[in-house]
Every structure is written in C-alpha cells, then in structure tokens.
Write an enzyme that holds these catalytic residues in place. Sequence first.
Site, short mmCIF file in Angstrom:
data_model
loop_
_atom_site.label_atom_id
_atom_site.label_comp_id
_atom_site.label_asym_id
_atom_site.label_seq_id
_atom_site.Cartn_x
_atom_site.Cartn_y
_atom_site.Cartn_z
N HIS A 1 35.69 44.74 34.59
CA HIS A 1 36.47 45.01 35.70
C HIS A 1 35.54 45.76 36.48
O HIS A 1 34.35 45.56 36.75
CB HIS A 1 37.70 45.48 35.60
CG HIS A 1 38.75 45.57 36.55
ND1 HIS A 1 38.44 44.66 37.70
CD2 HIS A 1 40.02 46.36 36.74
CE1 HIS A 1 39.62 45.15 38.51
NE2 HIS A 1 40.26 45.85 38.02
N HIS B 1 31.57 34.73 41.26
CA HIS B 1 32.96 35.10 41.61
C HIS B 1 33.88 34.42 41.36
O HIS B 1 33.99 33.10 41.10
CB HIS B 1 32.97 35.53 43.12
CG HIS B 1 33.99 36.43 43.52
ND1 HIS B 1 35.14 36.15 43.94
CD2 HIS B 1 33.95 37.70 43.85
CE1 HIS B 1 36.12 37.15 44.21
NE2 HIS B 1 35.24 37.93 44.48
N ARG C 1 30.97 41.28 51.22
CA ARG C 1 30.60 42.55 51.04
C ARG C 1 29.45 42.76 50.50
O ARG C 1 28.56 43.83 50.73
CB ARG C 1 31.59 42.92 50.02
CG ARG C 1 33.20 42.88 50.30
CD ARG C 1 34.20 43.19 49.35
NE ARG C 1 33.94 42.30 48.30
CZ ARG C 1 34.77 42.68 47.04
NH1 ARG C 1 35.50 43.51 46.85
NH2 ARG C 1 34.32 41.61 46.19
N ASP D 1 28.71 43.81 43.71
CA ASP D 1 28.23 44.45 42.79
C ASP D 1 26.73 44.47 42.99
O ASP D 1 25.67 45.42 42.48
CB ASP D 1 28.59 44.34 41.69
CG ASP D 1 29.95 44.78 41.31
OD1 ASP D 1 30.57 45.71 41.97
OD2 ASP D 1 30.42 44.58 40.50
N ARG E 1 39.69 52.48 45.78
CA ARG E 1 41.04 51.49 45.26
C ARG E 1 42.28 52.35 45.61
O ARG E 1 43.26 51.70 45.56
CB ARG E 1 40.72 50.98 44.16
CG ARG E 1 40.40 49.44 43.87
CD ARG E 1 40.94 48.68 44.78
NE ARG E 1 39.73 47.52 45.14
CZ ARG E 1 39.60 46.46 44.42
NH1 ARG E 1 40.40 46.25 43.21
NH2 ARG E 1 38.68 45.75 44.72
N1 CMX Z 1 25.78 34.83 34.75
C1 CMX Z 1 25.94 34.26 33.51
N2 CMX Z 1 27.16 33.42 33.40
C2 CMX Z 1 27.91 33.27 34.56
C3 CMX Z 1 27.80 33.84 35.75
C4 CMX Z 1 26.61 34.69 35.89
N3 CMX Z 1 26.43 35.56 36.99
N4 CMX Z 1 28.62 33.34 36.50
C5 CMX Z 1 29.36 32.59 35.84
N5 CMX Z 1 28.93 32.45 34.62
C6 CMX Z 1 29.29 31.53 33.65
C7 CMX Z 1 30.84 32.15 33.18
O1 CMX Z 1 30.73 33.40 32.21
C8 CMX Z 1 31.46 30.79 32.70
O2 CMX Z 1 31.02 30.90 31.12
P1 CMX Z 1 31.95 30.28 29.99
O3 CMX Z 1 32.43 29.02 30.45
O4 CMX Z 1 31.08 30.08 29.01
O5 CMX Z 1 33.06 31.38 29.88
C9 CMX Z 1 30.93 29.87 33.60
O6 CMX Z 1 29.71 30.41 34.17
C10 CMX Z 1 31.82 29.50 34.64
O7 CMX Z 1 32.34 30.83 35.49
P2 CMX Z 1 32.86 30.80 36.69
O8 CMX Z 1 34.16 29.90 36.81
O9 CMX Z 1 31.74 30.18 37.86
O10 CMX Z 1 33.36 32.02 36.78
P3 CMX Z 1 34.39 32.98 36.46
O11 CMX Z 1 35.59 33.33 37.31
O12 CMX Z 1 34.72 32.83 34.87
O13 CMX Z 1 33.60 34.48 36.14
C11 CMX Z 1 32.40 36.37 37.18
C12 CMX Z 1 33.36 35.16 37.25
C13 CMX Z 1 32.29 37.45 38.18
C14 CMX Z 1 33.01 37.20 35.91
C15 CMX Z 1 31.18 35.92 36.69
O14 CMX Z 1 30.47 35.47 37.54
C16 CMX Z 1 30.19 36.84 35.75
O15 CMX Z 1 30.33 37.11 34.90
N6 CMX Z 1 29.09 37.49 36.77
C17 CMX Z 1 28.46 38.39 36.31
C18 CMX Z 1 28.88 39.73 36.27
C19 CMX Z 1 29.26 40.45 37.47
O16 CMX Z 1 28.38 40.42 38.49
N7 CMX Z 1 30.46 41.02 37.58
C20 CMX Z 1 31.03 41.28 38.86
C21 CMX Z 1 32.10 40.63 39.67
C22 CMX Z 1 32.34 41.33 41.06
C23 CMX Z 1 33.47 40.77 41.65
O17 CMX Z 1 34.38 39.98 40.96
O18 CMX Z 1 33.69 41.14 42.90
#
Ligand code: CMX
Length: 398
Positions: free
Chosen positions: A237, A278, A287, A333, A359
């Site tokens: 998170h 996202h 953002r 981020d 927040r």
């Molecule tokens: N790097 C690697 N893998 C990624 C990815 C990334 N940036 N974005 C998505 N994926 C992967 C997911 O882990 C997921 O894999 P699994 O099917 O094996 O679980 C798959 O692609 C599908 O994901 P999605 O439906 O596109 O996205 P989710 O809603 O599951 O996840 C998020 C969203 C943010 C957690 C994911 O994109 C991620 O882990 N990003 C990198 C971490 C990050 O920057 N976090 C900050 C988020 C900020 C915010 O939420 O505003």
Amino acid sequence: MTELAYTGETMGEEGNHLLDLTESHLDIGMRGVPVGTCRTSFVTPGEGVHYCGYPIKELAAMQPEDVVYLLHNKELPTPEQSVAFRKDLERRAVMPGDLGPVFSALPRDGHPMDWLAIGIQTLGMWDCKNDWKEDALNLVARMPRMMGLLFRYRENRVEGIPDDDTSLSMVERFTNTLDLDVDQEKLNRVLAVYLVLHMDHGGGNLSTFVGKAVASGHATLYSAMAGSMNALSGPLHGRANQSCLEFVLRVGTSDPVKVEKFVREELEAGRPVFGFGHAVLRTEDPRAAAQFALGEQLCPDDENFKIIRTLREVAPRVLAENPKISNPNANVDIASGALLHHVGLKNPSYYTTFFGWARVAGIGAQIYDERVVMRNGKGVPIYRPKYIAREQVLRHVE
Ligand code: CMX
C-alpha cells in the site's frame, strides 16, 4: 452513481446480498465488491482521482488548505472562506501536549510510520473532543508540527527546535520545524503539490477503508486514523513510494539502453517495476504527470529525475509487451521520491509519512461523512461483513 446497478436483482431480495455472490467473490479482499458510497472522491480509468468532482489535474497547483476545505465542505472555498479556514486551522494548531518525551522514548530504528501512528494516537489521548468534524480538523491542523517533531527526534536534532508559528501555512509549519539547510521555496513547493495529490483516493483503498471500519465501532477519530496509518504502512500500500525511490536509486543510470536492460532483468527476476501500473487507471496517472511537470521546472538536471524521465519513456513500452498488465504507464509513485530527494528529503523510509500526512485530510472527511452524513444523518452502522464457514461454502458449490 451506480445506484440502480446495485439494487434489486443485483443485491438480491430482502437485503440478502449473498444471493448473487458466488465463490469467486470470496477471499479476494472484497476487491470490486460495492460496499458503500463516497462523497469526497472517485477514480476513473481516464482521469484518475477526482476530489468532489474535480479531476486532480485541476487541483494540483492549489494550496493544500483549500483542498482540505474542498474535501470537508464539498466545494472550493471563496477567497474569504479560504482566509477564514486558514484562521480556523491556526486556532486548532496549538499542540495539546509535548510530543518530545513520547518520541524520545521510541526506538530510533522503528519505522517512521510506526512513529506516526503513535503520534496520532497520543494526540488523541491528550485532546479528543469526540466530535468527528472537530477531531478531524484538529488533527489536520496538528499534523505539520507533529511531522516536523517526528523527523527531529528520529534524527537526534532535538536542540534548538524553532517554535511552532501557527500563522504559517501547513507546509511551512512543517519545514519551519524541520529547519533543514536547503532551498525552502523549492521544498515548500514540492511538499504542497505532494500533499494535494495524495489527500484522497476513493473510498475503498485499504487505509481509508480501515479507518472507516474502526470508526464505525465508535472508536475515536484518532484511533481510527492510527489504524489507517498502520494499514498505509504496508509495502503493498503506502510504502510503495519508499520502494519506488529505492528502485530508482538501484537503476542508477539514465541511459535508455541500460535502463531498458535493467527493467527487463527486473521482470525476468519476477520483481515489480515500481512506479508503473494501476488497479483502476488505464492511462498515465495525472498525478505522475503533475509531478513530472514540476520536476521539469525545479530540477531537470537532477540525476534521479533524469532516471525517472528515461523510465517514463522506456518502461511502458517494455511492460506493454505483457498483455496481462492492464496499465503499463507511470503511476503517482514514480516521481514523488525523486522530487522529495532533490529538495533535501533524502531518506526514502520517511516517504510514506508524507503520504499519511496528506491522507489524514481525506480519511478524516470520509469518516465524518460515514459517521454524520450518510443514511440521512444516521451514519453507517458498525462494519460487519459476513464470513462463511468453509464447510458451508463447499456445500454451496456442491
Ligand atoms: N511490474 C511488474 N508486474 C506488473 C506491473 C509492474 N509495474 N504492473 C502489473 N504487473 C503484473 C501484476 O503483478 C499482475 O501479475 P499477476 O497476474 O502475476 O498477479 C499482472 O501484471 C496484472 O496486473 P494488473 O491487473 O495490470 O494490475 P493490478 O491491479 O493487479 O496491480 C499494481 C496494480 C499497482 C499493484 C501493479 O501495477 C504493480 O505492482 N505496480 C508496481 C508497484 C507500484 O508502482 N505500486 C504503486 C501503485 C501506486 C498506486 O496504486 O497509485
């Protein structure tokens, strides 16, 4: 508003919501399951978060105080209302006790988010009015000084802490307490934008949900907010912003060829490419765009900024090769850490505390709405989702 979509047949008869649920809806963290309404913000795939109907890109350059006013009053202040609200915050800002001895007693190597939760809980023990609005706004007003003290005590810089000048803006009160030998104007600008961008993000994100859940049992606003901060501290998170700058520092180069190689290696190793993707947005997060624009003005030649500029060009192309990634574009981020680092806030372990500080405004407004406004003023009842004994689930499936 999706009111019709979730009444009648979708909700089942006699309020028995289980009628339309299948096992696929269970044990998934309630993902996407509608549980309530939100008066402060919503997120769309195209424009990201909106506060009270305004897309975030229209608010990014505003003063944090005016956006706090928006979240609490559901309309932007007039110039007169803005001045009056600042005066109101100034009145509320006086700290009800000395956090020094409390922070002095905490383990220095405890995470700053743990300190933040304890600080909030302590403020509540000193001065809780048991009035949702009063407590929410008092906490907003006291956060800047508490944040400054949190930094000073963790860093053993406890001598000569400037007095709290409550007539200053929220951001200035923090930077005045912090008293870093850096360009104050740049620092204040980055923090003001950061706060506005992070104040709220719909009703169902984990920290907001947790805060509302705790408050639904009529715990205090402070206990609810401390719960929210603990939820926010998790690496899945709020702590992703800390991980994101750590990731950028690991990239270590703005050369596009090397950055692409790095991104591919991270993916091959099964690690996330931080700052991209996202759950809801399907374009670049506005953002992120707002922070990139600020960075181009403030620090175009900063090494970390150059790295994220290259990442922004390279990573979406590489991520888009994987069809299961719904959004390969930059998220909020990607840029915040590089900007905070540039203006002198170099330690990423603090970054989630800025997120938490921001927040407090949105979560406090949402708690107020759920406790005092929803259901014609009756408020939302205590949260009590149903968990089904595993045997029963199996019987249903049979
Ligand atoms: N790097 C690697 N893998 C990624 C990815 C990334 N940036 N974005 C998505 N994926 C992967 C997911 O882990 C997921 O894999 P699994 O099917 O094996 O679980 C798959 O692609 C599908 O994901 P999605 O439906 O596109 O996205 P989710 O809603 O599951 O996840 C998020 C969203 C943010 C957690 C994911 O994109 C991620 O882990 N990003 C990198 C971490 C990050 O920057 N976090 C900050 C988020 C900020 C915010 O939420 O505003």
